[in-house]
Design an enzyme around this catalytic site. Structure first.
Site, PDB file in Angstrom:
ATOM      1  N   ARG A 103       0.849  -1.198   0.000  1.00  0.00           N
ATOM      2  CA  ARG A 103       0.000   0.000   0.000  1.00  0.00           C
ATOM      3  C   ARG A 103       0.884   1.247   0.000  1.00  0.00           C
ATOM      4  O   ARG A 103       2.093   1.162   0.119  1.00  0.00           O
ATOM      5  CB  ARG A 103      -0.924  -0.001   1.214  1.00  0.00           C
ATOM      6  CG  ARG A 103      -0.176   0.026   2.544  1.00  0.00           C
ATOM      7  CD  ARG A 103      -1.132   0.083   3.725  1.00  0.00           C
ATOM      8  NE  ARG A 103      -0.413  -0.133   4.964  1.00  0.00           N
ATOM      9  CZ  ARG A 103      -0.982  -0.206   6.162  1.00  0.00           C
ATOM     10  NH1 ARG A 103      -2.293  -0.097   6.272  1.00  0.00           N
ATOM     11  NH2 ARG A 103      -0.265  -0.392   7.251  1.00  0.00           N
ATOM     12  N   ASN A 141      -5.050   7.371   4.413  1.00  0.00           N
ATOM     13  CA  ASN A 141      -4.754   6.620   5.635  1.00  0.00           C
ATOM     14  C   ASN A 141      -3.286   6.830   5.977  1.00  0.00           C
ATOM     15  O   ASN A 141      -2.420   6.582   5.134  1.00  0.00           O
ATOM     16  CB  ASN A 141      -5.012   5.117   5.441  1.00  0.00           C
ATOM     17  CG  ASN A 141      -4.856   4.355   6.739  1.00  0.00           C
ATOM     18  OD1 ASN A 141      -5.728   4.417   7.601  1.00  0.00           O
ATOM     19  ND2 ASN A 141      -3.743   3.659   6.907  1.00  0.00           N
ATOM     20  N   GLU A 142      -3.035   7.323   7.175  1.00  0.00           N
ATOM     21  CA  GLU A 142      -1.654   7.542   7.645  1.00  0.00           C
ATOM     22  C   GLU A 142      -0.798   8.041   6.491  1.00  0.00           C
ATOM     23  O   GLU A 142       0.087   7.333   5.980  1.00  0.00           O
ATOM     24  CB  GLU A 142      -1.095   6.254   8.249  1.00  0.00           C
ATOM     25  CG  GLU A 142      -1.868   5.799   9.476  1.00  0.00           C
ATOM     26  CD  GLU A 142      -1.257   4.606  10.176  1.00  0.00           C
ATOM     27  OE1 GLU A 142      -0.473   3.876   9.545  1.00  0.00           O
ATOM     28  OE2 GLU A 142      -1.566   4.383  11.359  1.00  0.00           O
ATOM     29  N   GLU A 316      -7.261   4.489  15.634  1.00  0.00           N
ATOM     30  CA  GLU A 316      -6.883   3.077  15.719  1.00  0.00           C
ATOM     31  C   GLU A 316      -6.184   2.861  17.056  1.00  0.00           C
ATOM     32  O   GLU A 316      -5.231   3.570  17.369  1.00  0.00           O
ATOM     33  CB  GLU A 316      -5.928   2.688  14.584  1.00  0.00           C
ATOM     34  CG  GLU A 316      -6.510   2.895  13.201  1.00  0.00           C
ATOM     35  CD  GLU A 316      -5.548   2.487  12.078  1.00  0.00           C
ATOM     36  OE1 GLU A 316      -4.574   1.761  12.353  1.00  0.00           O
ATOM     37  OE2 GLU A 316      -5.775   2.910  10.947  1.00  0.00           O
ATOM     38  N   TRP A 324       3.859  -5.767  12.878  1.00  0.00           N
ATOM     39  CA  TRP A 324       4.822  -5.017  12.066  1.00  0.00           C
ATOM     40  C   TRP A 324       6.071  -4.520  12.794  1.00  0.00           C
ATOM     41  O   TRP A 324       6.960  -3.975  12.157  1.00  0.00           O
ATOM     42  CB  TRP A 324       4.127  -3.830  11.409  1.00  0.00           C
ATOM     43  CG  TRP A 324       3.257  -3.027  12.333  1.00  0.00           C
ATOM     44  CD1 TRP A 324       1.897  -3.145  12.444  1.00  0.00           C
ATOM     45  CD2 TRP A 324       3.646  -2.032  13.287  1.00  0.00           C
ATOM     46  NE1 TRP A 324       1.419  -2.273  13.405  1.00  0.00           N
ATOM     47  CE2 TRP A 324       2.473  -1.575  13.932  1.00  0.00           C
ATOM     48  CE3 TRP A 324       4.866  -1.469  13.655  1.00  0.00           C
ATOM     49  CZ2 TRP A 324       2.484  -0.596  14.922  1.00  0.00           C
ATOM     50  CZ3 TRP A 324       4.875  -0.492  14.646  1.00  0.00           C
ATOM     51  CH2 TRP A 324       3.699  -0.064  15.260  1.00  0.00           C
ATOM     52  N   GLU A 364      -1.814  -8.863   7.333  1.00  0.00           N
ATOM     53  CA  GLU A 364      -2.046  -8.621   8.764  1.00  0.00           C
ATOM     54  C   GLU A 364      -2.737  -9.784   9.471  1.00  0.00           C
ATOM     55  O   GLU A 364      -3.420  -9.592  10.483  1.00  0.00           O
ATOM     56  CB  GLU A 364      -2.799  -7.300   8.932  1.00  0.00           C
ATOM     57  CG  GLU A 364      -1.899  -6.139   8.540  1.00  0.00           C
ATOM     58  CD  GLU A 364      -2.510  -4.757   8.704  1.00  0.00           C
ATOM     59  OE1 GLU A 364      -3.724  -4.671   8.994  1.00  0.00           O
ATOM     60  OE2 GLU A 364      -1.778  -3.774   8.518  1.00  0.00           O
ATOM     61  N   GLN A 365      -2.552 -10.991   8.949  1.00  0.00           N
ATOM     62  CA  GLN A 365      -3.232 -12.144   9.574  1.00  0.00           C
ATOM     63  C   GLN A 365      -2.733 -12.414  10.996  1.00  0.00           C
ATOM     64  O   GLN A 365      -3.419 -13.037  11.788  1.00  0.00           O
ATOM     65  CB  GLN A 365      -3.113 -13.392   8.705  1.00  0.00           C
ATOM     66  CG  GLN A 365      -1.709 -13.745   8.302  1.00  0.00           C
ATOM     67  CD  GLN A 365      -1.703 -14.882   7.292  1.00  0.00           C
ATOM     68  OE1 GLN A 365      -1.771 -16.041   7.665  1.00  0.00           O
ATOM     69  NE2 GLN A 365      -1.646 -14.562   6.016  1.00  0.00           N
ATOM     70  N   MET A 366      -1.529 -11.928  11.347  1.00  0.00           N
ATOM     71  CA  MET A 366      -1.007 -12.125  12.707  1.00  0.00           C
ATOM     72  C   MET A 366      -1.341 -10.945  13.629  1.00  0.00           C
ATOM     73  O   MET A 366      -0.858 -10.880  14.753  1.00  0.00           O
ATOM     74  CB  MET A 366       0.509 -12.322  12.670  1.00  0.00           C
ATOM     75  CG  MET A 366       0.957 -13.568  11.933  1.00  0.00           C
ATOM     76  SD  MET A 366       0.347 -15.070  12.732  1.00  0.00           S
ATOM     77  CE  MET A 366       1.464 -15.167  14.124  1.00  0.00           C
ATOM     78  N   HIS A 367      -2.130 -10.011  13.149  1.00  0.00           N
ATOM     79  CA  HIS A 367      -2.487  -8.813  13.919  1.00  0.00           C
ATOM     80  C   HIS A 367      -3.807  -9.052  14.642  1.00  0.00           C
ATOM     81  O   HIS A 367      -4.812  -9.396  14.033  1.00  0.00           O
ATOM     82  CB  HIS A 367      -2.626  -7.640  12.939  1.00  0.00           C
ATOM     83  CG  HIS A 367      -2.728  -6.300  13.583  1.00  0.00           C
ATOM     84  ND1 HIS A 367      -3.768  -5.925  14.414  1.00  0.00           N
ATOM     85  CD2 HIS A 367      -1.920  -5.227  13.513  1.00  0.00           C
ATOM     86  CE1 HIS A 367      -3.581  -4.682  14.815  1.00  0.00           C
ATOM     87  NE2 HIS A 367      -2.465  -4.237  14.286  1.00  0.00           N
TER      88      HIS A 367
HETATM   89  C1  GAL Z   1      -1.849   1.162  11.022  1.00  0.00           C
HETATM   90  C2  GAL Z   1      -2.640   1.227   9.733  1.00  0.00           C
HETATM   91  C3  GAL Z   1      -3.659   0.120   9.660  1.00  0.00           C
HETATM   92  C4  GAL Z   1      -3.051  -1.181  10.035  1.00  0.00           C
HETATM   93  C5  GAL Z   1      -2.422  -1.079  11.391  1.00  0.00           C
HETATM   94  C6  GAL Z   1      -1.811  -2.349  11.889  1.00  0.00           C
HETATM   95  O1  GAL Z   1      -0.665   1.879  10.956  1.00  0.00           O
HETATM   96  O2  GAL Z   1      -3.296   2.461   9.602  1.00  0.00           O
HETATM   97  O3  GAL Z   1      -4.183   0.054   8.362  1.00  0.00           O
HETATM   98  O4  GAL Z   1      -2.109  -1.551   9.086  1.00  0.00           O
HETATM   99  O5  GAL Z   1      -1.422  -0.101  11.355  1.00  0.00           O
HETATM  100  O6  GAL Z   1      -1.265  -2.180  13.166  1.00  0.00           O
END
Ligand code: GAL
Length: 651
Positions: A103, A141-142, A316, A324, A364-367
């Site tokens: 992204r 987004n960010e 968020e 990450w 992001e499956q581990m999030h």
């Molecule tokens: C943020 C982002 C989200 C998601 C999240 C994961 O920085 O805006 O889309 O990726 O991190 O922690």
């Protein structure tokens, strides 16, 4: 108010209604959607699919939820990239194209992307601007995440040349301003100007600073154009943007926030602690591994409140392990609730959690989410149930303002200057600023973050940990202020073009305090010198300035040879070194006392925040603590026995 980030496009439609019902039952009011859904909204140029999005919004609204709609510009779809390959940014470290497959793969100087991004914004604005279920908008987004502010593309190069022409008019002015006679770097015309990357060795600091200013202007141009379209179609809805930590935007945050109704911040305390405190000792690191540093999140909260001088949102909030950071520990039980309360205590209006349910596929499956991938509630779910119940017991937070009599002066330019010209590897502007902030917070002091153009009249103590380029108008405001002023090393040392102040550091600050910086040395953090302040010994390390003597200066702290480390003239202090945290705490205790600012020495893991009449106490440690509070204290949440990782709210 509470909310959540939700991706209807990730789940079978048959799940939506139950999800919405459960969200409402949990006490959530807001749902943010759509920020990465461009390929599902427009599958080919001009081929739109709104049916699913309409139904998703209707389903959420039917459960009583309000929707925050996003512009999906952080994820240009493949067909768009194939149509206009110049959308892709170019890595400034390697000169290679940053490809499709994740992204934020867009270049702020690509006119093709600018046009396409505004087109999709227009389409969404037209369709949903006045939709009754949509209460507000999030832009992109960010916006600068993943180091995407800077690009080495040919588009960026020609836009930068154009920007330079506008700034300097004549190329000889640019050569003089940057000092291009050095190393024969002179340009004969604007078309020759390079980007300050991939040269043999270091590039000119002035050139670098100009490129950073330009890049920031490009982000703001893009963002403001998007806001203008949304304002036209959604005139009575709020518009916000979800900021990452202020140091990571590489954009002038105050400018970026200017056209927004309020700032939102994405709070990932553990992921960020892993990165920000990477150099901490094992013992220090482990202590906060599952809680985050007690001042790290509030540092960002207070900055978020400061850049638009208004209540902010958490768009968020980390609900469990992320995916990450270098390592991704789980939060201690109770921390998701604690972080949320801390955000409210520092001025948040709303806290939204990222994300509703852990997604079983892709990056992001581990999030973690509030729910696991099998739809069972994850650990944070129960914490939010508690949080919601507690919120009901509180008076209306909107009528309780955060009020500070202490301000930290900050600006993005300070970060740029110190990144461009490090001089010592262990000088990190964010960490310097954080150490000043944390010293104040350990004393229970409420802190505002302000800019050089802010009104100083409400403050008794104004601190600039690092302000290399000082504006003349700021000097005037300081001269008119009765606050105690504190300037950290490097302040005033540079001109606006990142050359040495002609009268030596601290440059224009010499109008406030008659001191000159005669020389600067930087050292390894572990090679410290002893420093004497108020009869006690502290440490000076990393950055040390040789200060001139002057009969009207008072030496506040000195080295073993009696040379000055901190000097004072009237109400102005100049700190000519980086020091240990203990010195900052003791210095600020003294200055607060002089100005009648109340301080409380808190134990290492307790923090106190005030919002109106409400006191919030946070326990970041694994030990219970008995609080020594006045007899007439009225508790709204908790008691004077604060449990590990717990919150007490009282007045
Ligand atoms: C943020 C982002 C989200 C998601 C999240 C994961 O920085 O805006 O889309 O990726 O991190 O922690």
């Amino acid at each position: 108010m509470l909310g959540v980030c939700y991706y209807p496009e990730h789940w079978p439609e048959s799940m939506w209604a139950e999800d919405a019902k459960e969200m409402a039952e949990l006490g959530l009011k807001y749902v943010r959607i759509g920020e990465f859904a461009w390929s599902r909204i427009e599958s080919a140029p001009g081929v739109f699919h709104f049916d699913w999005l309409d139904r998703a919004i209707d389903t959420l609204a039917a459960a009583g939820l309000q929707v925050i709609m996003c512009t999906p510009t952080a994820t240009p779809p493949k067909w768009l990239i194939d149509l206009y390959p110049d959308i892709l940014p170019v890595d400034v470290k390697t000169g290679t194209v940053r490809g499709f497959g994740s992204r934020r793969h867009y270049d702020f100087s690509s006119e093709n992307f600018f046009r396409e991004a505004m087109r999709i914004t227009e389409v969404l604005g037209q369709r949903y601007g006045k939709h009754p279920a949509i209460c507000g908008w999030q832009t992109d987004n960010e916006i600068a995440c993943h180091d995407t502010t800077h690009s080495y593309s040919t588009n960026a190069r020609s836009a930068f040349q154009q920007w330079c022409r506008q700034q300097y008019g004549d190329v000889s002015n640019l050569n003089t301003a940057w000092g291009n006679v050095f190393w024969s770097m002179e340009y004969q015309n604007f078309e020759q100007i390079e980007l300050p990357y991939l040269a043999v060795t270091e590039t000119n600091p002035s050139h670098n600073l100009a490129y950073r200013r330009f890049s920031s202007d490009q982000v703001i141009r893009f963002h403001n154009a998007m806001i203008a379209i949304l304002r036209q179609h959604a005139p009575d809805r709020f518009i916000t943007h979800n900021f990452i930590p202020m140091s990571d935007t590489q954009t002038d945050n105050a400018m970026l926030a200017k056209e927004l109704d309020f700032v939102s911040y994405d709070n990932y305390p553990l992921g960020r602690t892993d990165l920000f405190f990477a150099d901490a000792s094992t013992a220090d690191f482990k202590r906060y591994m599952r809680t985050g540093h007690p001042d790290y999140s509030s540092y960002a909260f207070d900055q978020s409140r400061g850049i638009s001088n208004a209540p902010f949102w958490i768009m968020e909030q980390q609900p469990g392990p992320v995916n990450w950071a270098r390592h991704n520990p789980r939060p201690e039980a109770g921390m998701v609730r604690l972080w949320s309360w801390q955000a409210f205590a520092h001025g948040a209006a709303t806290v939204c959690f990222f994300r509703w349910r852990q997604v079983p596929f892709a990056q992001e499956q581990m999030h973690a989410g509030l729910k696991r991938a099998d739809n069972s509630p994850a650990t944070a779910f129960a914490e939010i149930e508690t949080l919601f119940k507690e919120l009901q017991q509180l008076p209306d937070l909107a009528s309780h303002d955060v009020k500070a009599s202490v301000a930290i002066v900050t600006e993005t330019t300070a970060q740029w200057v110190t990144e461009i010209e490090r001089q010592g590897d262990s000088y990190n502007q964010q960490q310097v600023e954080f150490s000043y902030y944390s010293a104040l917070r350990k004393l229970g002091i409420t802190v505002d973050f302000i800019g050089q153009d802010s009104d100083l009249s409400q403050y008794k103590l104004v601190i600039a940990p690092c302000l290399p380029i000082v504006q003349p108008s700021f000097i005037e405001r300081c001269q008119a202020s009765s606050a105690t002023l504190v300037f950290g090393p490097r302040s005033g040392a540079k001109t606006s073009e990142l050359t040495l102040a002609p009268n030596l550091g601290p440059g224009l600050l010499q109008q406030l305090i008659p001191v000159k910086v005669l020389s600067v040395e930087t050292t390894r953090p572990d090679c410290f010198d002893a420093l004497q302040f108020a009869g006690k010994t502290y440490q000076s390390a990393r950055w040390r300035e040789e200060l001139s003597e002057h009969s009207e200066l008072t030496t506040v702290a000195h080295y073993h040879d009696d040379s000055a480390a901190i000097v004072r003239y009237n109400n102005c202090y100049y700190v000519g070194t980086l020091t240990c945290d203990a010195l900052l705490e003791d210095l600020f205790t003294e200055l607060a006392k002089q100005q009648g600012i109340e301080t409380i020495r808190l134990s290492a893991d307790l923090r106190l925040a005030r919002r109106g009449q409400l006191n919030f106490i946070f326990n970041y440690s694994a030990e219970p603590v008995t609080l020594n509070l006045p007899k007439n204290t009225r508790f709204i949440v908790g008691s004077d026995q604060i449990k590990p990782f717990d919150v007490v709210i009282c007045h």
